[in-house]
Design a protein around this motif. Structure first.
Motif, PDB file in Angstrom:
ATOM      1  N   HIS A  53       0.815  -1.356   0.178  1.00 17.86           N
ATOM      2  CA  HIS A  53      -0.037  -0.043  -0.041  1.00 17.86           C
ATOM      3  C   HIS A  53       0.798   1.175   0.063  1.00 17.86           C
ATOM      4  O   HIS A  53       2.037   1.229   0.689  1.00 17.86           O
ATOM      5  CB  HIS A  53      -1.060   0.005   1.219  1.00 17.86           C
ATOM      6  CG  HIS A  53      -1.924  -1.044   1.217  1.00 17.86           C
ATOM      7  ND1 HIS A  53      -3.159  -1.131   0.437  1.00 17.86           N
ATOM      8  CD2 HIS A  53      -1.744  -2.277   1.909  1.00 17.86           C
ATOM      9  CE1 HIS A  53      -3.744  -2.118   0.481  1.00 17.86           C
ATOM     10  NE2 HIS A  53      -2.916  -3.017   1.545  1.00 17.86           N
ATOM     11  N   ASP A  76      -3.261   5.399  -1.516  1.00 17.82           N
ATOM     12  CA  ASP A  76      -4.217   4.485  -1.082  1.00 17.82           C
ATOM     13  C   ASP A  76      -5.202   5.046  -0.045  1.00 17.82           C
ATOM     14  O   ASP A  76      -6.300   4.813   0.168  1.00 17.82           O
ATOM     15  CB  ASP A  76      -3.872   3.105  -0.664  1.00 17.82           C
ATOM     16  CG  ASP A  76      -3.049   2.574  -1.878  1.00 17.82           C
ATOM     17  OD1 ASP A  76      -3.168   2.614  -2.915  1.00 17.82           O
ATOM     18  OD2 ASP A  76      -2.413   1.402  -1.540  1.00 17.82           O
ATOM     19  N   VAL A  88      -8.784  -0.251   4.730  1.00 16.42           N
ATOM     20  CA  VAL A  88      -7.502  -1.074   4.078  1.00 16.42           C
ATOM     21  C   VAL A  88      -6.904  -1.717   5.156  1.00 16.42           C
ATOM     22  O   VAL A  88      -6.650  -2.646   5.229  1.00 16.42           O
ATOM     23  CB  VAL A  88      -6.673   0.056   3.442  1.00 16.42           C
ATOM     24  CG1 VAL A  88      -5.278  -0.539   2.926  1.00 16.42           C
ATOM     25  CG2 VAL A  88      -7.181   0.463   2.193  1.00 16.42           C
TER      26      VAL A  88
END
Length: 148
Positions: A81, A85, A101
């Motif tokens: 990531h 993101d 996430v």
């Protein structure tokens, strides 16, 4: 760009600046002016890169502040990531994206969710000094006070 890279860029622009100031003027005023603009451009780019690095550090700190089940944003970086993101279109950290996430990453890593808040071992029980009965407590107190 790291701080070290920004510092290297700044140092190299200072070297170029010193070099351009030492260029002999043979009637080529435009060449010197262009060299000064290039040096100024490089200094500005180095300053921009340094500021971008600082902003990214602040943004990662904000991501870390919103993490729930994962304590370190480096784990998310290792999972692939990037800071993008977690950002909104305006470049702000989106807490919902961070929660989504990081929650998915925690599930993938097998980390259990904290369901009832912090765990308090022996919650609701009276503290014990290791003595099981009142008679044991009396003996312990007498021994501590030197009373036989």
């Amino acid at each position: 760009m790291t701080d070290q890279e920004a510092q290297t860029a700044t140092e190299s622009s200072e070297v170029e600046n010193n070099t351009s100031e030492n260029v002999p003027d043979h009637g080529a005023g435009r060449g010197n002016e262009a060299a000064r603009y290039r040096v100024k451009l490089r200094e500005t780019e180095a300053e921009r890169d340094t500021l971008n690095t600082k902003i990214q550090r602040y943004q990662w700190a904000e991501v870390e502040r919103h993490l729930d089940r994962i304590e370190n944003p480096e784990i998310l970086q290792r999972l692939g990531h990037t800071l993008d993101d977690f950002l909104t279109e305006d470049g702000d950290v989106d807490p919902v994206k961070v929660a989504t996430v990081s929650g998915q990453a925690a599930d993938d890593l097998g980390l259990k969710a904290e369901t009832h808040g912090p765990r308090m071992p022996l919650e609701g029980r009276a503290p014990s000094s290791g003595a099981d009965t009142p008679k044991d407590v009396q003996q312990a107190l007498r021994k501590a006070l030197g009373i036989q």
